[in-house]
Structures are given as C-alpha cells and as structure tokens.
Design an enzyme around this catalytic site. Sequence first.
Site, PDB file in Angstrom:
ATOM      1  N   HIS A  67       0.833  -1.208   0.000  1.00 40.58           N
ATOM      2  CA  HIS A  67       0.000   0.000   0.000  1.00 40.58           C
ATOM      3  C   HIS A  67       0.874   1.268   0.000  1.00 40.58           C
ATOM      4  CE1 HIS A  67      -4.061   1.724   1.567  1.00 40.58           C
ATOM      5  NE2 HIS A  67      -3.429   2.612   0.818  1.00 40.58           N
ATOM      6  N   HIS A  69       1.465   5.091  -1.875  1.00 41.75           N
ATOM      7  CA  HIS A  69       1.073   6.137  -2.825  1.00 41.75           C
ATOM      8  C   HIS A  69       2.350   6.756  -3.382  1.00 41.75           C
ATOM      9  CE1 HIS A  69      -3.215   5.937  -1.897  1.00 41.75           C
ATOM     10  NE2 HIS A  69      -2.830   5.705  -0.655  1.00 41.75           N
ATOM     11  N   LEU A  70       2.704   6.331  -4.575  1.00 41.80           N
ATOM     12  CA  LEU A  70       3.942   6.863  -5.168  1.00 41.80           C
ATOM     13  C   LEU A  70       3.694   8.182  -5.879  1.00 41.80           C
ATOM     14  CD1 LEU A  70       6.129   3.989  -6.637  1.00 41.80           C
ATOM     15  CD2 LEU A  70       6.740   5.674  -4.907  1.00 41.80           C
ATOM     16  N   ASN A 101      -4.523   5.697  -7.365  1.00 43.27           N
ATOM     17  CA  ASN A 101      -5.226   6.994  -7.313  1.00 43.27           C
ATOM     18  C   ASN A 101      -4.310   8.145  -7.740  1.00 43.27           C
ATOM     19  OD1 ASN A 101      -3.684   6.855  -4.962  1.00 43.27           O
ATOM     20  ND2 ASN A 101      -5.100   8.157  -3.808  1.00 43.27           N
ATOM     21  N   HIS A 185     -11.195   0.344   0.335  1.00 43.38           N
ATOM     22  CA  HIS A 185     -11.004   1.438   1.299  1.00 43.38           C
ATOM     23  C   HIS A 185     -12.379   1.650   1.919  1.00 43.38           C
ATOM     24  CE1 HIS A 185      -9.837   5.824   2.223  1.00 43.38           C
ATOM     25  NE2 HIS A 185     -11.131   5.803   2.409  1.00 43.38           N
ATOM     26  N   ASP A 311       0.408   2.710   3.714  1.00 46.08           N
ATOM     27  CA  ASP A 311      -0.426   3.829   3.243  1.00 46.08           C
ATOM     28  C   ASP A 311       0.417   5.103   3.158  1.00 46.08           C
ATOM     29  OD1 ASP A 311      -2.564   5.247   2.284  1.00 46.08           O
ATOM     30  OD2 ASP A 311      -3.702   5.258   4.153  1.00 46.08           O
ATOM     31  N   HIS A 315       2.715  14.449   0.612  1.00 49.45           N
ATOM     32  CA  HIS A 315       2.045  15.667   0.155  1.00 49.45           C
ATOM     33  C   HIS A 315       3.036  16.823   0.180  1.00 49.45           C
ATOM     34  CE1 HIS A 315      -2.065  14.202   0.000  1.00 49.45           C
ATOM     35  NE2 HIS A 315      -1.916  13.645   1.186  1.00 49.45           N
ATOM     36  N   GLY A 330      -3.176  12.302   5.003  1.00 48.43           N
ATOM     37  CA  GLY A 330      -2.108  11.366   4.659  1.00 48.43           C
ATOM     38  C   GLY A 330      -0.787  11.703   5.315  1.00 48.43           C
TER      39      GLY A 330
END
Lengths: 472, 316
Positions: A67, A69-70, A101, A185, A311, A315, A330
């Site tokens: 999990h 987010h790249l 996403n 999710h 996760d 940002h 996040g």
Amino acid sequence: MSHKPSWLIFGANVLDIDGFKEVDFIVQDDQIVQVGKMSLFNQTLVEVSTKIDATGCIVFPGLVDPHTHLRVPGGEEAETFISGTKAGAAGGYCALLAMPNTEPAVDLPARVLWLKQMTQELPIDVLSSAAITKNRAGEELVPFASLKDVGVKVFTDDGQGVQNPRLMLRALQYSNELNLLLAQHCETEELFNGGIMNEGSVSERLGISSIPAAAEETMVARDIELARSVGAPIHFLHLSTTRSADLVARAKRDGLKVTAEVTPHHLYLDDSRLEGFDARYKVNPPLRTKQDVAWLWEHLSDGTFDVIGTDHAPHPSWKKDTTLDQAAFGMLGLQHALVVLFTGAKIAQSYGIAPNCLPPGIDVTIDNLNSPAEEKGLLRWLWLIVSMMSWKPSRLIGYPTGSSGSLQTGSFATFVIFDPKAFTQATYAKLYSKATNSPYIGETFNGEVRDLFVKGRHLVKNGRVIEEKNWC
Amino acid sequence: MNPDSRSYLRASGLLTTAQLDYEDLNDLISKAIHAKEFGATENLLAGTELAMMFLESSTRTKVSFEVALSRLGAKSVNFDAQSSSFSKGETLKDTVATIGSYGFDGLIVRSAAVGAPDLIHNWTGLPVINAGDGAHQHPTQALLDLMTLVEYFGSIENLASLRVGLVGDVVHSRVARSLIDVLLKVGATVVLIGPATLLPMVSWEEKVERSNDFDKVLSNLDVAYMLRLQQERISEGLLPSNSEYVLRYSMTKERFARLKDSAVMMHPGPVHPGMEIASHITESTQSLIRTQTTNSVFVRMAVLAEIFRKGESLVA
C-alpha cells in the site's frame, strides 16, 4: 573458481518463515549460494570479496509494502519514483505496490505498461494495482481481464470506497471469476461527511468536525456480506477501529476469504496527537483512540490482520503546513514503518499483549543473544511483524519474483540486516521522500534498518541509502 | 495573576480559556469591572499596533475589539479576508508571514478553522488573541459572560453555587466550549440542554450534567444561557424543523415566566428572534443580553492591557 563480487554475511540470526537460525551465508550475483557455519564453507567454490559482520543483528527477507502512494503520474511535487523507492529502501522494502489513485488514475492497461516501463530500472520493484471503477468515479467497472493480462492482481479505488453496493457486488462477481483481489477502502461517504479527525472525546473537546468509527465499520460489514453472497475473496485496507477488526475476526471464523491490512500509524499514534492542530497527524482513516490502538495490537496478536501496509501518502508542504480543515489527508510511512512497529511492540508487550498466532514450530529461542524473557517476547513480535510485512503481503498481492519467506541456498539475496539494539532518530534531514509530512519527526525509535540487499545489490548501508550505481 | 500565566499570556496571547486558572480569571474580571466603574488608564497602549485578521464575518466582536483598542490609545489595521490574496490562491501561512513582516505587536484572529490562532502564533511568534476559531474557542466571550455573572451575582465566589444551563446547539458552539471551561473553574454546575444531535456525546460527561428536557430542568436553573442556532442544522438532519426546536428548547414567554425570580437569561448574540428567544423578553430585567454587549469592551480592554502594556496597569 568465480571472481565475481560476493559477500559473506556472518554473526547474524536469520529470521525467516521457518523461525530463527544462527547461520552465516554467502551471496553471489542475485542469490544466496551457501548457508551454514562460516568455518565449514567451501572456500574453493566462492571467493568472498566482502565480509559483513552482522553480530547481534537479525537478518530477514526484504519487506513488501502492499500500500504505497507513489503519486506518479500527477503528484510529482510530492514524490517521484526515485524519491519514493529510496524511502522504501531505507525502510527495508524490496518492493512496493503503487496505488492507482494517481492523476490520471491507473484504470487502463496502457497506464500499467507505462508505469512498468518507467520503474523497471529502479533497484527495488514497483508493482501496479488498478482501480475498481473507471477514474475511481464509482460508476463503471474497469476492464479487469485486460488489466490482468498486463500483470495486475490487486484492484482498489483507494482514497475512497466503492459507495454503490450493487456495483461492488458486480465487481466481486466479475473479478472472482478471474482470480483477482479487490481491496476496499472502507468509508461510507455520507457518514464521513467532510470530517477531519476521529469522532470521540478529543474531537468534541476541540470542536473539530469528526469522522465516526461507523463510517468505516458500516462498509466493512456491508462488504463482508457481499463477499459472502458471492463466495469471493475481499481484502480490507487500513482498518482502524475496534469493531472493524472484530467484524473481520468473525468473518474469518465463518470461513470467508477475508483478509485485512493494518498500518503502522494506526498501531502507534492516537487522536490526542491532533491537540496541537498539527496537520501532519491528519490522515484517513483518522487516528483513533488509545483504546483502539491497544485493540488493534490484540488483533495483531490473534491473527485477525494478515498484512501491514504503510499507506505512505506524501504531500507537498503547502498542503500540510496549514489549518486542519484545509490540509490534505495522509502521512509518510515507508522509511520508519518497521522501527515504529518494533517500538510499538515493546509498548504492547508492556501492556501484556503477546503474539499468540505464531505457527507451531516457530523457534524463537536464540541462545547466543543470551536474552532475558522480554527480549525473547519482542523477537516473537518481530517475527510476526516481519511475516506481515514480507512474505504474507508478497503472497497476497501476487508479487511474481517475491519473497517465499525463506532464506536458504538458492533464495534470492533479498534481505534486511536489522539491528535491534540500535536506535533510529527520525529527522527531516534524513528523510528520503520528496515530501516531509512524516508524523514521526523528532522521535527516536528502537531498532535500525542497517543494511538492505535486493537481489544481491547492496542498497542500504549503516542506515543510509547507497545512491551511487543504484539510483543514477 | 499567576506569574506563569502572565508570561504565557504576554508571549502567546489569549488562545484558549484553558491557559487561565481561577486566580487569572478573578484578576482579569476585577480589572474589567474596575475599568467599567472608574475608567481606565489613558493611552495605556499608545504606540501599540495590532493586525485584525477576521477571516470569518463578525460584527459585534470586531467592533468591540476596535472600541477597546481605541479607548486604550492603540492602533489597529484591518486585514479583510474578502479582498485578500486568498482569492489569488496564496496560502494562509504566506499571508500571515507577510502580515508578520510589517512589525505589528500582535494579532487578533477570527477564523472558521479550528486552531488557526495557534498556528498563526506559531508561524509569527507574536501574541495572538483568539476572537473565535471554528467550534473550538472564543475566550473573550467567556470572559465577558463571566464578568456579567460576577457583576450580577456580586462576586466570583458566589458563582460556585449556581446552576447554569447552556441551551441548544452545544456541539457546534465555541461559546459553549469556552464558557463550560470557565464555569467549571469557578465551581458552577453546568447543565447542557438540547436534543441528542446537538449535545456532545462523550466529553465532559463526568463533570457536566445533560438533559434533553428543558421544561423539566428549567425551574432549577440560576442562569439560562441560550445558544445561537444556525439554519443549516435542519438541512444537516440534526433537527426536524424550526417549530419543533421552538416547541422544545426556545425561551418562550411561558418558559421565561417559570424561571426562578433570581434567575437570569443570557445569549451571546446575535439573537435570532423567535427561535432561541421570544422577541419581547430580551429587554426584560431578567435578561442580561445588553449588559453582555456593554461588558465586552471592558473585558477586551483588560485582556489587551495584560498582554501588551509596557509598564502601568489598566486600573490604578
């Protein structure tokens, strides 16, 4: 006799799917070529060019994050393939499952192929998941079979749940026939209702709009029943509440093919962190209460959870360095996941929570550590945590060259050298992510990811990423 | 005032009522009452310049701060959220950094965002007075309400025997959060009155009583503090209708008549006539609403003086 570079790792205790063993081993090319006592190695077969003293350390298979987010494409201001994989390597990861996403979302075979092409030269593996619905809009299904043909195994609209129960039912039916895994999710949007933090005594005291636990639990309950009706597997991402875990435990007792993920931050941080209005602690699902944190450890202990996923959600600072209502959800996770959990396990142990779901025959008696009882207890926790961060997620996400969990002759030389006696200080200066939204900055954790080898390449040394030759 | 509280107040401003203890409350209220009766030291804050950042609309709080500043000889500059660079996409932090670079002595901040005054203090290092942040805190409102109660009931010690009912939308109210804290510190009993959808579910439950039945608890109250109700609560599904709210929780003429003779009614304003309070009773002698607005200036003078004065005190 070979003259290729080779490594002798000696003095360590090896932790793998079979338990603990005191062995030395030799690495050549991408494989482990000899395992046993250093003095008995056949030196005529391999000339060792570098010896690594791992005395006091634990060596275990490389970690796999189910999990991450790249953020590429579309979010390069926060993370790039290079910065994200460096952060992963520093955390002991040999592979990351990228979440779909992105902007645009990964919902077509061409986008998967592009991602594969862009990441194939990186020293750790980046795997692709895909959305359940087109553009994650929750209206029409993605072409599951075409995406399967380009290697996708896991499908998720992560960032939000599939709200429409009829569409989720169809997705389960269609993907089950293709042997694919849907990862939900869990969040009912009408209950989420623009909330910022967990609904509880902290949110009520601060007057911050809140997200009830039921926003998550109602979708967990709904999807368990949908999966039951279809006979399909279902995987739940980042479960954060007591009742969610209870629902999964019960579904497992019913014999359903339900699997569940938990994150390091939900096992370590609670909602009181929001008291200073610091948006680094704004995450979705939100940090829950201290009681939830303790209960999640109980459910780690009893085997309700299958995998640990970070996760990891980078940002840019302008999206985090602001008021809580404006800030993005996040937090960073890759780099410190393991040490956060190792530290958390020590806290859980102090509350009397011990891992009760280790398979029979896992021998964690390590004679040469000469360790007192609590250190042995901590090693049992480490075994469970590593299993949930390595071979279990590898199997769950269908990582093709992934870790079998064994470190023996013929295994890929993909392993972490972990020093349980060292400490890791989380500082901004040492972060590898392009973003800085780590909730752990300023804290010191037990243990250190000292070295990482991935398929025979030495990627991390003394806790720092070796960038030359690997990321250039 | 407690020396630690004073140094915190002078460095950070007034961010929350939580930073004030009983002694601090007593000291601030005594000074405000003294200034009201005998006048304040003239030009106490001459040379002080504050930025007024009202990121959410306000009439009474803003004007009352401006009057207080003017009476103390301080200057203020208005930062208007509507015409600001927010509309050009600048972040709050950058806007605040710009304002911080002009050399102000401090800021008065109102924002819909909980915690904005704390963050603005962290970013600028300047003292910040919280003039209301979301549903979190409105500390000077709680102080002016406390001043009004001290005046009416004679002393801060007398407040310990009071039962104070906060009626209506407690859960969305920064006035309620600040006032509950202050009332508990002076030893009063607090009763939260409203429908379950507008009362907090868990916090304060040990110290604070709660009731869904205003008619039942009404006659035992010494103070009925009516909270403002916003129309959105109906579309949000928290209330069925205005008339059902009036039926159960409005201070109607009939309910007003059932209050103890010694009891009083308060409201933070602006009053929504016919909703929280029937229109013809706000002017009654048992209504302290006008006194609240008068006192707002003196309490804010006391707070400003405590934070920004160089030498002399607000009152001789």
